[in-house]
Write a protein that holds these residues in place. Structure first.
Motif, PDB file in Angstrom:
ATOM      1  N   GLU B  61     -22.808 -81.465  76.455  1.00  0.00           N
ATOM      2  CA  GLU B  61     -22.083 -80.600  77.368  1.00  0.00           C
ATOM      3  C   GLU B  61     -22.562 -80.301  78.526  1.00  0.00           C
ATOM      4  N   ARG B  62     -23.591 -80.756  78.662  1.00  0.00           N
ATOM      5  CA  ARG B  62     -24.326 -80.699  80.079  1.00  0.00           C
ATOM      6  C   ARG B  62     -24.350 -81.852  81.084  1.00  0.00           C
ATOM      7  N   LEU B  63     -23.489 -82.597  80.660  1.00  0.00           N
ATOM      8  CA  LEU B  63     -23.050 -83.928  81.471  1.00  0.00           C
ATOM      9  C   LEU B  63     -22.850 -83.568  82.984  1.00  0.00           C
ATOM     10  N   CYS B  64     -21.966 -82.469  82.867  1.00  0.00           N
ATOM     11  CA  CYS B  64     -21.065 -82.099  84.078  1.00  0.00           C
ATOM     12  C   CYS B  64     -20.496 -80.544  83.856  1.00  0.00           C
ATOM     13  N   ARG B  92      -8.044 -76.817  65.649  1.00  0.00           N
ATOM     14  CA  ARG B  92      -7.241 -77.662  66.375  1.00  0.00           C
ATOM     15  C   ARG B  92      -6.812 -77.020  67.740  1.00  0.00           C
ATOM     16  N   TYR B  93      -5.859 -75.961  67.215  1.00  0.00           N
ATOM     17  CA  TYR B  93      -5.598 -74.946  68.334  1.00  0.00           C
ATOM     18  C   TYR B  93      -6.858 -74.322  69.137  1.00  0.00           C
ATOM     19  N   LEU B  94      -7.786 -74.203  68.373  1.00  0.00           N
ATOM     20  CA  LEU B  94      -8.876 -73.523  69.320  1.00  0.00           C
ATOM     21  C   LEU B  94      -9.512 -74.586  70.234  1.00  0.00           C
ATOM     22  N   ARG B  95      -9.451 -75.754  69.865  1.00  0.00           N
ATOM     23  CA  ARG B  95      -9.973 -76.647  70.726  1.00  0.00           C
ATOM     24  C   ARG B  95      -9.128 -77.057  72.044  1.00  0.00           C
ATOM     25  N   VAL B  96      -7.792 -77.049  71.775  1.00  0.00           N
ATOM     26  CA  VAL B  96      -6.947 -76.903  72.665  1.00  0.00           C
ATOM     27  C   VAL B  96      -6.921 -75.947  73.949  1.00  0.00           C
ATOM     28  N   MET B  97      -7.265 -74.748  73.135  1.00  0.00           N
ATOM     29  CA  MET B  97      -7.469 -73.590  74.310  1.00  0.00           C
ATOM     30  C   MET B  97      -8.698 -73.815  75.097  1.00  0.00           C
ATOM     31  N   VAL B 141     -14.085 -64.673  76.438  1.00  0.00           N
ATOM     32  CA  VAL B 141     -13.986 -65.178  75.208  1.00  0.00           C
ATOM     33  C   VAL B 141     -15.042 -66.180  74.671  1.00  0.00           C
ATOM     34  N   TYR B 142     -15.870 -66.861  75.570  1.00  0.00           N
ATOM     35  CA  TYR B 142     -16.951 -67.594  75.320  1.00  0.00           C
ATOM     36  C   TYR B 142     -18.288 -67.152  75.521  1.00  0.00           C
ATOM     37  N   GLY B 143     -18.405 -66.178  76.197  1.00  0.00           N
ATOM     38  CA  GLY B 143     -19.581 -65.445  76.699  1.00  0.00           C
ATOM     39  C   GLY B 143     -20.248 -66.449  77.891  1.00  0.00           C
ATOM     40  N   ASN B 144     -19.748 -67.461  78.374  1.00  0.00           N
ATOM     41  CA  ASN B 144     -20.060 -68.175  79.493  1.00  0.00           C
ATOM     42  C   ASN B 144     -19.273 -68.595  80.477  1.00  0.00           C
ATOM     43  N   ARG B 145     -19.358 -68.829  81.731  1.00  0.00           N
ATOM     44  CA  ARG B 145     -18.377 -69.210  82.657  1.00  0.00           C
ATOM     45  C   ARG B 145     -18.226 -70.605  82.802  1.00  0.00           C
ATOM     46  N   MET B 146     -19.316 -71.308  82.380  1.00  0.00           N
ATOM     47  CA  MET B 146     -19.008 -72.748  82.634  1.00  0.00           C
ATOM     48  C   MET B 146     -19.333 -73.592  81.228  1.00  0.00           C
ATOM     49  N   ASP B 147     -20.123 -73.858  80.500  1.00  0.00           N
ATOM     50  CA  ASP B 147     -20.612 -74.285  79.326  1.00  0.00           C
ATOM     51  C   ASP B 147     -20.228 -73.523  78.223  1.00  0.00           C
ATOM     52  N   LEU B 148     -19.033 -73.918  77.622  1.00  0.00           N
ATOM     53  CA  LEU B 148     -18.242 -72.935  76.599  1.00  0.00           C
ATOM     54  C   LEU B 148     -19.074 -72.681  75.189  1.00  0.00           C
ATOM     55  N   ALA B 149     -19.789 -73.999  74.755  1.00  0.00           N
ATOM     56  CA  ALA B 149     -20.374 -74.137  73.616  1.00  0.00           C
ATOM     57  C   ALA B 149     -19.260 -73.833  72.366  1.00  0.00           C
ATOM     58  N   ALA B 150     -18.176 -74.488  72.779  1.00  0.00           N
ATOM     59  CA  ALA B 150     -16.924 -74.060  71.709  1.00  0.00           C
ATOM     60  C   ALA B 150     -17.025 -74.875  70.442  1.00  0.00           C
ATOM     61  N   GLY B 155     -15.020 -78.818  63.798  1.00  0.00           N
ATOM     62  CA  GLY B 155     -14.403 -77.876  64.305  1.00  0.00           C
ATOM     63  C   GLY B 155     -14.896 -77.062  65.449  1.00  0.00           C
ATOM     64  N   VAL B 156     -14.651 -75.887  65.529  1.00  0.00           N
ATOM     65  CA  VAL B 156     -15.231 -75.039  66.527  1.00  0.00           C
ATOM     66  C   VAL B 156     -16.045 -73.909  66.152  1.00  0.00           C
ATOM     67  N   LYS B 157     -16.971 -73.307  67.391  1.00  0.00           N
ATOM     68  CA  LYS B 157     -17.784 -72.315  66.930  1.00  0.00           C
ATOM     69  C   LYS B 157     -17.363 -71.242  67.386  1.00  0.00           C
ATOM     70  N   TYR B 158     -16.202 -70.766  67.672  1.00  0.00           N
ATOM     71  CA  TYR B 158     -15.710 -69.501  68.011  1.00  0.00           C
ATOM     72  C   TYR B 158     -14.450 -69.271  67.406  1.00  0.00           C
ATOM     73  N   ASP B 159     -14.069 -68.031  67.248  1.00  0.00           N
ATOM     74  CA  ASP B 159     -12.883 -67.488  67.052  1.00  0.00           C
ATOM     75  C   ASP B 159     -12.192 -66.438  67.847  1.00  0.00           C
ATOM     76  N   LEU B 160     -10.792 -66.224  67.574  1.00  0.00           N
ATOM     77  CA  LEU B 160     -10.301 -65.087  68.473  1.00  0.00           C
ATOM     78  C   LEU B 160     -10.056 -63.818  67.267  1.00  0.00           C
TER      79      LEU B 160
END
Lengths: 179, 360
Positions: B61-64, B92-97, B141-150, B155-160
């Motif tokens: 996540e910290r490559l760029c 799958r959908y949350l990854r697309v978002m 949504v993610y609490g961060n402006r660049m690295d989303l840690a999603a 799967g994913v670490k967040y939900d809506l």
């Protein structure tokens, strides 16, 4: 990945070779072709180029993770309209030399320069590749050496770094003391 | 006419990251180019071999900053592929978002910088103002402006929840009209057209020969998009157009990026409509077996590919990634041939170069 044997565009290109096919959970096709030696690579690449394949990447790695000068493998990833063929070749300590693909795939240049400098693999069929990323002062084949994480992250070399800088910099004494 | 060389970089006001270009000039015309990389090589692929599979999510996540979702997402896909892990439908959908909000912000940043390079600073600020709304979405949504840690393996670490969904729908709706307005400016404004049309041409045959990817390829008429050719996450359930242009110049690449930014909004809205309820991670994860896998995604700059070799331990035997910019550098030779000195920054910006990604 699950195993799959149908719908592969690679079967017709290599009817004479055994390709293992897998798919991911979306049904995308990945072919895995292990060549017996590096000598078989140019002919394989020519067939792929003739069918409009695109070279995506080349990965070099040691069979024993942190060995130096042991057996290696190179994996070439080719895309053909959405399907990926992964072609692997062995590289032995006696013959750390592989044929270049730049004549069939122009974009092989950077990939070859990178693994040549990181793993000290020689290339035939092209001019000696120029260093891509690393300074000429760094020994070639640096990826073959185990460098402890603490050293790599400078945690173990901070003092030496500053001593080197102080020794080579005309810094006033008060600035050195402040450090 | 005398020929001479000028250095551009490695540290230069027109470059956001260090890269060295030695440009051979005849009068005002570029006749030759040499590119030297390596100024920010960090040995990250070697670091990845010394960290376990979970730690490598954080590392990749910290490559760029601009593609900071594409890397961990594609890395997780490679791990899932080698271990045979199916991710839940909702994930799958949350990854697309997460992918699309990053694409939106990244593409707007690039076209904004293009306006700045041209000297059209009011447009630059206009674009960045719209991009700021994308940043607000990320922060909200993610609490961060660049690295989303999603992303996580499986799967994913967040939900809506309903509140965030409502916030998202409002923000996305508000961006549509201004985005459409700036698209018209980029497509029709005489100043933009004069500086970008016919500049930095990469003919289709050269684009094919050099294996370029992403908006650089699509701007030269190559209709290749990993989301379409080899769908991942939920892209096979969603509707979008593979954006292409035929003129193969700086303007074409900018228009492709802008239309893909507009598509990103549509894709996020489709996700909100179609996303099923349910878990975002599997109940349990298997051990990572020995084996090898490949995973690909369409990052904002194009195809990103990860190769993973596992020896059955908790750390990769080899983890290699090839970023889109890596394939696009050599195209500068074709794009800059016989161009004017003043067009150099514009042409370099038009490949949307990411040097921290390239050098790892």
């Amino acid at each position: 990945m699950s195993t799959k044997t149908t719908d592969s565009p690679f079967e017709s290109i290599f009817p004479d070779r055994t390709i293992v096919h897998t798919t991911d959970s979306n049904g995308n096709i990945f072919g895995w072709l292990a060549l017996p030696s590096a000598a078989a690579l140019p002919e394989t690449a020519k067939r792929l180029a003739a069918h409009g394949a695109r070279l995506c990447a080349i990965t070099a790695f040691n069979e024993e993770k942190f060995s130096c000068g042991g057996n290696m493998e190179l994996v070439y990833n080719f895309d053909l309209d959405g399907a990926v063929l992964n072609v692997s070749i062995p590289v032995t300590p006696d013959d750390r030399c592989v044929p270049s693909l730049v004549n069939d795939f122009t974009n092989a240049d950077w990939h070859e320069r990178e693994f040549a400098e990181l793993f000290e693999v020689k290339l035939t069929g092209r001019d000696a590749p120029k260093r891509l990323f690393l300074d000429p002062d760094i020994d070639s084949g640096v990826f073959n050496r185990l460098i402890p994480l603490s050293s790599m992250m400078n945690g173990a070399s901070t003092k030496r770094l500053w001593e080197t800088i102080f020794a080579e910099t005309s810094m006033p004494d008060w600035a050195k003391e402040a450090k | 006419m005398a020929t001479y060389s000028i250095p551009v970089g490695p540290l230069h006001v027109a470059l956001e990251e260090p890269m060295y270009f030695r440009v051979d000039i005849e009068g005002e015309t570029v006749k030759g180019l040499e590119i030297s990389a390596g100024h920010v090589h960090r040995g990250m692929e070697s670091l990845a071999l010394q960290r376990n599979y979970f730690q490598n999510i954080t590392l990749t996540e910290r490559l760029c900053s601009l593609c900071s979702n594409s890397h961990p997402c594609t890395y997780c896909m490679a791990v899932e592929n080698v271990a045979g892990i199916d991710i839940p439908e909702r994930a799958r959908y949350l990854r697309v978002m997460a992918d699309e909000i990053k694409r939106l912000a990244s593409n707007l940043f690039n076209v904004g910088i293009m306006a700045h390079t041209i000297g059209f600073n009011s447009l630059f600020m206009h674009v960045m103002e719209i991009r700021e709304q994308a940043q607000d979405i990320k922060e909200g949504v993610y609490g961060n402006r660049m690295d989303l840690a999603a992303n996580c393996i499986g799967g994913v670490k967040y939900d809506l929840d309903d509140g965030i969904e409502s916030f998202l729908r409002t923000q996305l709706e508000e961006m549509k009209r201004p985005l459409d307005e700036i698209y018209q400016i980029y497509a029709k404004d005489p100043l933009i057209t004069a500086r970008t049309k016919g500049i930095g041409i990469l003919p289709k045959k050269d684009a094919v020969r050099l294996g370029v990817v992403g908006p650089v390829a699509r701007g030269s008429g190559i209709a290749y998009d990993v989301r379409d050719k080899a769908p991942y996450s939920a892209y096979d359930q969603l509707s979008f157009t593979v954006q292409t242009e035929e003129a193969a110049d700086v303007r074409s690449r900018a228009l492709v990026r802008l239309r893909e930014a507009m598509d990103a909004i549509s894709l996020m809205e489709q996700c909100l409509e179609r996303m099923p309820k349910g878990p975002t991670v599997p109940d349990c994860l298997p051990e990572i077996p020995p084996g090898q896998s490949v995973a690909r995604s369409e990052a904002p700059r194009g195809e990103l590919i990860y190769y993973l070799k596992s020896d059955g331990t908790d750390r990769p035997q080899r983890l290699k990634w090839r970023v889109p910019t890596y394939m696009n550098w050599e195209a500068l030779h074709a794009m800059m041939h016989n161009c004017k000195i003043s067009d150099i920054p514009l042409i370099i910006n038009s490949i949307d170069p990411c040097i921290s990604c390239t050098e790892r």
